[in-house]
Design an enzyme around this catalytic site. Structure first.
Site, PDB file in Angstrom:
ATOM      1  N   GLY A  27       0.836  -1.198   0.000  1.00  0.00           N
ATOM      2  CA  GLY A  27       0.000   0.000   0.000  1.00  0.00           C
ATOM      3  C   GLY A  27       0.869   1.245   0.000  1.00  0.00           C
ATOM      4  O   GLY A  27       2.078   1.191  -0.289  1.00  0.00           O
ATOM      5  N   ALA A  29       2.127   3.088   2.342  1.00  0.00           N
ATOM      6  CA  ALA A  29       3.263   3.128   3.275  1.00  0.00           C
ATOM      7  C   ALA A  29       4.408   2.270   2.757  1.00  0.00           C
ATOM      8  O   ALA A  29       5.577   2.689   2.768  1.00  0.00           O
ATOM      9  CB  ALA A  29       2.824   2.666   4.665  1.00  0.00           C
ATOM     10  N   LYS A  48       1.255  -9.342  -0.125  1.00  0.00           N
ATOM     11  CA  LYS A  48       0.536 -10.601   0.087  1.00  0.00           C
ATOM     12  C   LYS A  48      -0.275 -11.020  -1.126  1.00  0.00           C
ATOM     13  O   LYS A  48      -0.499 -12.193  -1.362  1.00  0.00           O
ATOM     14  CB  LYS A  48      -0.373 -10.381   1.296  1.00  0.00           C
ATOM     15  CG  LYS A  48      -1.171 -11.560   1.767  1.00  0.00           C
ATOM     16  CD  LYS A  48      -1.831 -11.183   3.090  1.00  0.00           C
ATOM     17  CE  LYS A  48      -2.830 -12.155   3.575  1.00  0.00           C
ATOM     18  NZ  LYS A  48      -3.445 -11.740   4.852  1.00  0.00           N
ATOM     19  N   THR A  56      -5.169   0.721   0.657  1.00  0.00           N
ATOM     20  CA  THR A  56      -4.905   1.999  -0.023  1.00  0.00           C
ATOM     21  C   THR A  56      -5.688   2.064  -1.324  1.00  0.00           C
ATOM     22  O   THR A  56      -6.302   3.092  -1.651  1.00  0.00           O
ATOM     23  CB  THR A  56      -3.396   2.138  -0.331  1.00  0.00           C
ATOM     24  OG1 THR A  56      -2.662   2.118   0.887  1.00  0.00           O
ATOM     25  CG2 THR A  56      -3.115   3.437  -1.075  1.00  0.00           C
ATOM     26  N   ALA A  59      -9.196   3.258  -1.042  1.00  0.00           N
ATOM     27  CA  ALA A  59      -9.498   4.526  -0.345  1.00  0.00           C
ATOM     28  C   ALA A  59     -10.277   5.483  -1.249  1.00  0.00           C
ATOM     29  O   ALA A  59      -9.918   5.692  -2.403  1.00  0.00           O
ATOM     30  CB  ALA A  59      -8.201   5.179   0.115  1.00  0.00           C
ATOM     31  N   GLY A  61     -11.829   8.695   0.118  1.00  0.00           N
ATOM     32  CA  GLY A  61     -11.847  10.095   0.557  1.00  0.00           C
ATOM     33  C   GLY A  61     -10.718  10.919  -0.029  1.00  0.00           C
ATOM     34  O   GLY A  61     -10.918  11.802  -0.859  1.00  0.00           O
ATOM     35  N   GLU A 126     -14.267  16.957   4.984  1.00  0.00           N
ATOM     36  CA  GLU A 126     -14.771  15.748   5.658  1.00  0.00           C
ATOM     37  C   GLU A 126     -14.965  16.066   7.132  1.00  0.00           C
ATOM     38  O   GLU A 126     -14.576  17.145   7.605  1.00  0.00           O
ATOM     39  CB  GLU A 126     -13.795  14.570   5.447  1.00  0.00           C
ATOM     40  CG  GLU A 126     -13.818  14.084   3.994  1.00  0.00           C
ATOM     41  CD  GLU A 126     -12.887  12.926   3.693  1.00  0.00           C
ATOM     42  OE1 GLU A 126     -12.384  12.291   4.639  1.00  0.00           O
ATOM     43  OE2 GLU A 126     -12.658  12.658   2.512  1.00  0.00           O
ATOM     44  N   ASP A 222      -2.044  -9.538  10.006  1.00  0.00           N
ATOM     45  CA  ASP A 222      -0.818 -10.342  10.079  1.00  0.00           C
ATOM     46  C   ASP A 222       0.345  -9.562  10.709  1.00  0.00           C
ATOM     47  O   ASP A 222       1.100 -10.095  11.515  1.00  0.00           O
ATOM     48  CB  ASP A 222      -0.385 -10.801   8.672  1.00  0.00           C
ATOM     49  CG  ASP A 222      -1.518 -11.490   7.917  1.00  0.00           C
ATOM     50  OD1 ASP A 222      -2.311 -12.194   8.564  1.00  0.00           O
ATOM     51  OD2 ASP A 222      -1.607 -11.319   6.690  1.00  0.00           O
ATOM     52  N   HIS A 243     -16.617   2.985  10.460  1.00  0.00           N
ATOM     53  CA  HIS A 243     -16.984   4.103   9.590  1.00  0.00           C
ATOM     54  C   HIS A 243     -18.504   4.235   9.643  1.00  0.00           C
ATOM     55  O   HIS A 243     -19.215   3.238   9.549  1.00  0.00           O
ATOM     56  CB  HIS A 243     -16.508   3.826   8.165  1.00  0.00           C
ATOM     57  CG  HIS A 243     -16.564   5.022   7.268  1.00  0.00           C
ATOM     58  ND1 HIS A 243     -17.750   5.573   6.851  1.00  0.00           N
ATOM     59  CD2 HIS A 243     -15.584   5.776   6.718  1.00  0.00           C
ATOM     60  CE1 HIS A 243     -17.488   6.631   6.076  1.00  0.00           C
ATOM     61  NE2 HIS A 243     -16.176   6.769   5.993  1.00  0.00           N
ATOM     62  N   ARG A 290     -16.080  11.286  13.417  1.00  0.00           N
ATOM     63  CA  ARG A 290     -16.697   9.982  13.135  1.00  0.00           C
ATOM     64  C   ARG A 290     -17.282   9.309  14.365  1.00  0.00           C
ATOM     65  O   ARG A 290     -18.335   8.683  14.297  1.00  0.00           O
ATOM     66  CB  ARG A 290     -15.638   9.054  12.573  1.00  0.00           C
ATOM     67  CG  ARG A 290     -15.691   9.010  11.125  1.00  0.00           C
ATOM     68  CD  ARG A 290     -14.643   8.112  10.575  1.00  0.00           C
ATOM     69  NE  ARG A 290     -14.382   8.647   9.265  1.00  0.00           N
ATOM     70  CZ  ARG A 290     -13.445   8.233   8.449  1.00  0.00           C
ATOM     71  NH1 ARG A 290     -12.647   7.263   8.822  1.00  0.00           N
ATOM     72  NH2 ARG A 290     -13.300   8.774   7.278  1.00  0.00           N
ATOM     73  N   HIS A 351     -13.712  -0.380   9.845  1.00  0.00           N
ATOM     74  CA  HIS A 351     -13.029   0.331   8.756  1.00  0.00           C
ATOM     75  C   HIS A 351     -11.528   0.486   8.978  1.00  0.00           C
ATOM     76  O   HIS A 351     -10.750   0.381   8.045  1.00  0.00           O
ATOM     77  CB  HIS A 351     -13.681   1.714   8.628  1.00  0.00           C
ATOM     78  CG  HIS A 351     -13.121   2.589   7.551  1.00  0.00           C
ATOM     79  ND1 HIS A 351     -13.118   2.210   6.227  1.00  0.00           N
ATOM     80  CD2 HIS A 351     -12.560   3.833   7.592  1.00  0.00           C
ATOM     81  CE1 HIS A 351     -12.586   3.182   5.493  1.00  0.00           C
ATOM     82  NE2 HIS A 351     -12.217   4.169   6.299  1.00  0.00           N
ATOM     83  N   ARG A 386      -9.542   8.464  14.801  1.00  0.00           N
ATOM     84  CA  ARG A 386      -8.780   9.028  13.672  1.00  0.00           C
ATOM     85  C   ARG A 386      -9.609  10.064  12.923  1.00  0.00           C
ATOM     86  O   ARG A 386     -10.775   9.832  12.590  1.00  0.00           O
ATOM     87  CB  ARG A 386      -8.378   7.911  12.722  1.00  0.00           C
ATOM     88  CG  ARG A 386      -7.630   8.386  11.502  1.00  0.00           C
ATOM     89  CD  ARG A 386      -7.187   7.210  10.655  1.00  0.00           C
ATOM     90  NE  ARG A 386      -8.311   6.495  10.092  1.00  0.00           N
ATOM     91  CZ  ARG A 386      -8.877   6.772   8.917  1.00  0.00           C
ATOM     92  NH1 ARG A 386      -8.419   7.770   8.191  1.00  0.00           N
ATOM     93  NH2 ARG A 386      -9.876   6.051   8.475  1.00  0.00           N
ATOM     94  N   SER A 391      -5.079   9.045   7.322  1.00  0.00           N
ATOM     95  CA  SER A 391      -4.320   7.785   7.327  1.00  0.00           C
ATOM     96  C   SER A 391      -3.377   7.663   6.137  1.00  0.00           C
ATOM     97  O   SER A 391      -2.239   7.220   6.299  1.00  0.00           O
ATOM     98  CB  SER A 391      -5.260   6.591   7.388  1.00  0.00           C
ATOM     99  OG  SER A 391      -6.276   6.731   6.438  1.00  0.00           O
TER     100      SER A 391
HETATM  101  C1  SIN Z   1     -13.932   7.998   3.491  1.00  0.00           C
HETATM  102  O1  SIN Z   1     -13.802   8.230   2.308  1.00  0.00           O
HETATM  103  O2  SIN Z   1     -14.941   8.297   4.119  1.00  0.00           O
HETATM  104  C2  SIN Z   1     -12.833   7.279   4.196  1.00  0.00           C
HETATM  105  C3  SIN Z   1     -11.685   8.157   4.413  1.00  0.00           C
HETATM  106  C4  SIN Z   1     -10.928   7.713   5.614  1.00  0.00           C
HETATM  107  O3  SIN Z   1     -11.214   6.668   6.191  1.00  0.00           O
HETATM  108  O4  SIN Z   1     -10.052   8.463   6.036  1.00  0.00           O
END
Ligand code: SIN
Length: 546
Positions: A27, A29, A48, A56, A59, A61, A126, A222, A243, A290, A351, A386, A391
């Site tokens: 991903g 990172a 993996k 990633t 994703a 957002g 967001e 893992d 989420h 959230r 999530h 978070r 992230s």
């Molecule tokens: C989302 O698009 O709502 C997820 C974004 C996130 O988890 O940071």
């Protein structure tokens, strides 16, 4: 006693590869760390599955960074700390928000497809961000755009050696130091000792422990489990972020996420009676953090006796919705739903794992030679809740720091660990059914029903007893991906239940029905777990010249 190494099939030959730096995970990172480290070192990156099968990649957002004219790292700091419910590590948050803008600009060089209007980057909003600060690409396809660009940069523009379908069985340790990883190739079944001076753990999260999750099938925890077996400190496992808006229709393996950016653009949450309810719970309404939105939803669902609430975007322009949210629109269409004209049933869904392997601000874990970055790590930036879109940023910022620090680590090492040899214990090699699939479904059922979004002490204790029972019943007639994943998921599930039972308060994403209040006096602290010393060293493989 937990053995330091998980056993392998008896009589199997062990192949060998050696690197300066071994990166585990494909991903944001892992790819960022590998590309950076390969400027100086011989780097192997193992993933993996494929580069499309990562969290990633899914994703929607975007990436939060203080790059807007009205914005500043100080404001981003304030929002992150505000969301984190008293448990953020302020030094780590400072690093995140201060270094974030430069890392995002560098990413834009590799991935030029971030959304712009008239040449200007578009910033989305967001929950709990005090102003628009989320950069996105392809509308709600940020993850796939970024992943594809980074994977291409690693393949074509760098000297990273890439290996797909490599399942990591365990980390290799010598005298308490990490010197690589033992892997199982999922395509041909081959076992390989990957020996390296430095190992970077970037294996992502553990949503599959709950069965119903937005995470891809590879997210089985893992990395945290193997780091724990290798003696690393892990913490904050009770903080599992649900989420608010997972699509609530039956029969989904991976639950379709309905991105928070939709609420950022003005979509509402409505209860079964059709009323907007978040205005009753927080002045920011649908754009509260959230954890607050999830609490509001749970309270409404409980009051009305329903399993979901609704997301309403019907007042937004249909053509614009399709352009800004192509992934959500297409995903809903597969379920016969139209975002522009229908209310969408949504419920909280597992999530993100806030907890993980403890690191300092350079990504160093408590095991020398082992770094961690991304969702597998606990840098402390997320506290107990978070902030949305922090992230991917965390992966970028801390992988860059890992690259800067590992130069120093390798420089001081003074020994070529690549010549070491290892005795790995051997176990079952038979055919037969290990019943791993049925054990896994028992595990996910327990987690979903007893360690879910709203927790109670009696349920948590029952979950812990059942998980311990399940662990002691395991008898494997063979050792493959299913068995190894199950072991890791059981480690995670058990530790999550244990920590959730211990934390007798409600804080951030950890909601206790029997302890609904925040209790700063007793609980403004982390729960950290580490194997006792004798379990970390006993039975470690023989070390000798190769
Ligand atoms: C989302 O698009 O709502 C997820 C974004 C996130 O988890 O940071």
């Amino acid at each position: 006693m937990t053995r330091p190494y998980v056993a392998i099939r008896s009589g199997e030959p062990l192949h060998r590869r050696s690197f300066d730096v071994l990166v585990l995970g494909g991903g944001i990172a892992g790819l960022t760390a590998a590309i950076g480290a390969a400027r100086r070192w011989r780097v192997g990156l193992l993933t993996k599955s494929t580069f499309e099968e990562t969290t990633t990649f899914l994703a929607q957002g975007g990436i939060a960074a203080a790059i807007g004219e009205e914005d500043s790292p100080d404001l981003h700091f304030k929002d992150t700390i505000g969301a984190g419910a008293g448990l953020c590590d302020e030094e780590a948050v400072r690093v995140l928000v201060n270094e974030g803008p430069d890392r995002v600009r560098e990413l834009m060089e590799i991935c030029p497809r971030f959304d712009k209007v008239d040449g200007q980057i578009v910033l989305g909003r967001e929950g709990a961000h005090s102003l628009p600060r989320i950069v996105h690409a392809g509308g709600d396809a940020t993850g796939s755009e970024v992943s594809s660009a980074l994977a291409e940069a690693a393949r074509v523009g760098s000297r990273v050696q890439l290996y797909e379908d490599e399942f990591v069985i365990d980390l290799l340790t010598v005298d308490g130091r990490c010197v690589g990883a033992l892997t199982l190739n999922l395509a041909d079944g081959g076992l390989t000792l990957n020996v390296a001076m430095v190992t970077v753990l970037a294996t992502g999260g553990a949503g599959q422990v709950y069965g119903r999750t937005t995470n891809p099938p590879v997210a089985t925890g893992d990395g945290v489990a193997m780091a724990y077996r290798a003696g690393a400190a892990i913490r904050d496992l009770e903080f599992v972020q649900f989420h608010p808006t997972g699509l609530a229709v039956p029969g989904q393996q991976t639950v379709q996420l309905i991105t928070e950016a939709l609420r950022g653009e003005g979509a509402y949450l409505r209860n079964a009676a059709g009323e907007r309810f978040m205005t009753e719970y927080d002045s920011r309404a649908e754009l509260a953090s959230r954890d607050i939105v999830v609490r509001g939803m749970v309270a409404e669902m409980r009051r009305e006796g329903t399993e979901h609430v609704y997301l309403d975007a019907t007042h937004l322009d249909a053509a614009w919705l399709a352009e800004r949210f192509p992934s959500v629109t297409a995903g809903l269409r597969e379920h016969g739903l139209d975002l522009a004209t229908q209310l969408v049933p949504v419920a909280p869904v597992c999530h993100y794992f806030i907890g993980g392997v403890v690191t300092d601000v350079w990504g160093r874990t408590t095991v020398p030679g082992l770094y961690a970055s991304g969702e597998v790590a606990s840098t402390g930036v997320h506290g107990a809740n978070r902030l949305a879109s922090n992230s991917l940023l965390e992966g970028l910022v801390f992988s860059d720091r890992v690259v800067r620090d590992l130069d120093r680590y390798i420089g001081r090492l003074g020994e070529d660990v690549r010549r070491l040899s290892f005795d790995i214990p051997e176990g079952a090699s038979g055919e037969g059914d290990s019943h791993a699939a049925s054990a896994r479904s028992r595990l996910t059922g327990i987690m979903q029903h007893k360690v879910g979004v709203l927790r109670r002490g009696a349920d948590l204790q029952a979950a812990l007893d059942e998980l311990n029972g399940l662990t002691s019943e395991l008898r494997f007639s063979q050792l493959g991906e299913a068995e190894y994943e199950l072991l890791n998921m059981l480690t995670l599930g058990t530790q999550i239940a244990k920590c959730a039972l211990l934390r007798e308060e409600s804080r951030g994403v950890h909601l206790r029905d029997d302890f609904p209040q925040l209790d700063d006096e007793r609980w403004r602290e982390h729960i950290t777990l580490r194997l006792p010393e004798h379990e970390r060293t006993e039975g470690v493989g023989r070390v000798g010249p190769a």
